[in-house]
Every structure is written in structure tokens, then in C-alpha cells.
Design a protein around this motif. Structure first.
Motif, short mmCIF file in Angstrom:
data_model
loop_
_atom_site.label_atom_id
_atom_site.label_comp_id
_atom_site.label_asym_id
_atom_site.label_seq_id
_atom_site.Cartn_x
_atom_site.Cartn_y
_atom_site.Cartn_z
N GLU A 1 0.83 -0.88 0.25
CA GLU A 1 -0.01 0.07 -0.14
C GLU A 1 0.90 1.26 -0.40
O GLU A 1 0.55 1.63 -0.91
CB GLU A 1 -1.03 0.24 1.04
N ASP A 2 1.93 0.96 0.85
CA ASP A 2 2.92 2.67 0.48
C ASP A 2 2.96 2.58 -0.12
O ASP A 2 3.61 3.81 -0.30
CB ASP A 2 3.89 2.85 1.84
N GLN A 3 3.44 1.99 -1.38
CA GLN A 3 4.32 2.25 -2.61
C GLN A 3 3.35 1.88 -4.15
O GLN A 3 3.36 3.59 -4.74
CB GLN A 3 5.13 0.42 -3.30
N LEU A 4 2.23 2.37 -3.08
CA LEU A 4 0.96 1.77 -4.19
C LEU A 4 0.64 3.59 -3.89
O LEU A 4 0.09 4.64 -4.77
CB LEU A 4 -0.59 1.19 -4.03
N GLU A 5 0.51 3.74 -2.79
CA GLU A 5 0.59 5.65 -2.96
C GLU A 5 1.47 6.62 -2.98
O GLU A 5 1.04 7.49 -3.77
CB GLU A 5 0.90 6.00 -1.09
N LEU A 6 2.60 6.05 -3.78
CA LEU A 6 3.78 6.83 -4.17
C LEU A 6 3.04 7.40 -5.63
O LEU A 6 3.13 7.81 -6.24
CB LEU A 6 4.63 6.14 -4.22
#
Length: 161
Positions: free
Chosen positions: A139-144
């Protein structure tokens, strides 16, 4: 109204998730078209005002079907999309830099304007089983990816590119 085209290729789902995340955020800002590389072509590029290219790196290179899109579209749009903004997303097992360089060279030939350095998401897949497995991007990378999509959409909407 300006339009953003997101062209992607994904065999194991990582790049698709990244492209979909960017698309969802960009769609809040601007008309956004999400197309698999196998379905995208010169007309899609001509109809858009900016681009987001998203693909995996395979064997230290652009994935073949993404390269096929560039091969099919390159000459028909050459000299007709100059100055348009672009950014790119790369899904890689460990590096991603070479695929990013290859896309940047193609974009340079088209005289596109890079508006952000490539966003490379590493899955750290190193064994044949991990490389071929379906991917789940954290999720934190999808947020990027969402942030990049939103920035592309907002930039095109406001005419800052």
C-alpha cells in the motif's frame, strides 16, 4: 479539457496495480485513459496531452510487449507530440534503471518533456518462482503511484506542464 494517457504492460500484476493506482488518482483531476500496451497505439498518443508509461523491467530491459507498443507507435507520432509531458513507473525485481533509461530514450526521441524522475518500485523477486508469481504491491508503494498520478493530472489540468 486536457487528457492523460496511461499505457501499461503487466504479466504478473505489479505494473497493473501501479498503473491502476495512478489512474484512480489522476481521474480525480483530469480525463484519464488507462490502456494496456497491446491495445494502445498512435491515435491514443495523438489524442492525449500527457503520458504516464508503466511497465516491468524484464531481464534488465523494457518488457517486450511495452517495447512492441513503442515500436508500433514511434514513427506514426514522430514530430507530432513534441513538448508533451510524461512520467514513468517501473516495476522491477531489483533494479529497474535500465528499463527507465530505455523509456527515457524513446521519450527523448519523441521530444517529450520529463516532468518527474522515474518511479521504480522493487518487488525484490529474485528466484524464478518469485519472478513468475503474481505480485502484490504494498500500500505505501501504491500511494507513491497515486501521488504521481494526481500530480500528472493536476499539472495537466492547471496547464503547468
Amino acid at each position: 479539457m486536457a487528457k492523460l494517457l496511461i499505457v501499461y504492460h503487466s504479466k504478473t500484476g505489479g505494473s497493473r496495480q501501479m498503473a491502476e493506482a495512478a489512474h484512480a488518482a489522476a481521474s480525480d483531476e483530469i480525463t484519464t485513459v488507462l490502456k494496456p500496451a497491446t491495445e494502445a497505439g498512435p491515435d491514443d498518443l495523438l489524442e492525449a496531452d500527457g503520458y504516464l508509461f508503466c511497465a516491468p523491467e524484464n531481464l534488465a530491459a523494457i518488457a517486450g510487449l511495452m517495447k512492441d507498443f513503442y515500436d508500433r507507435a514511434y514513427y506514426p507520432v514522430l514530430g507530432r507530440i513534441e513538448g508533451r509531458p510524461y512520467a514513468q513507473l517501473v516495476c522491477a525485481g531489483s533494479d529497474g534503471e535500465n528499463a527507465a533509461r530505455q523509456t527515457a530514450r524513446i521519450a527523448q526521441g519523441w521530444r517529450l518533456k520529463e516532468v518527474q524522475p522515474p518511479l521504480i518500485i522493487c518487488t525484490h523477486a529474485q528466484t524464478p518462482e518469485e519472478i513468475l508469481a503474481e505480485k502484490t504491491i504494498p500500500e505505501d508503494q501504491l500511494e507513491l503511484c497515486r501521488e504521481l498520478g494526481a500530480a500528472m493530472g493536476a499539472g495537466l489540468s492547471m496547464g503547468v506542464f
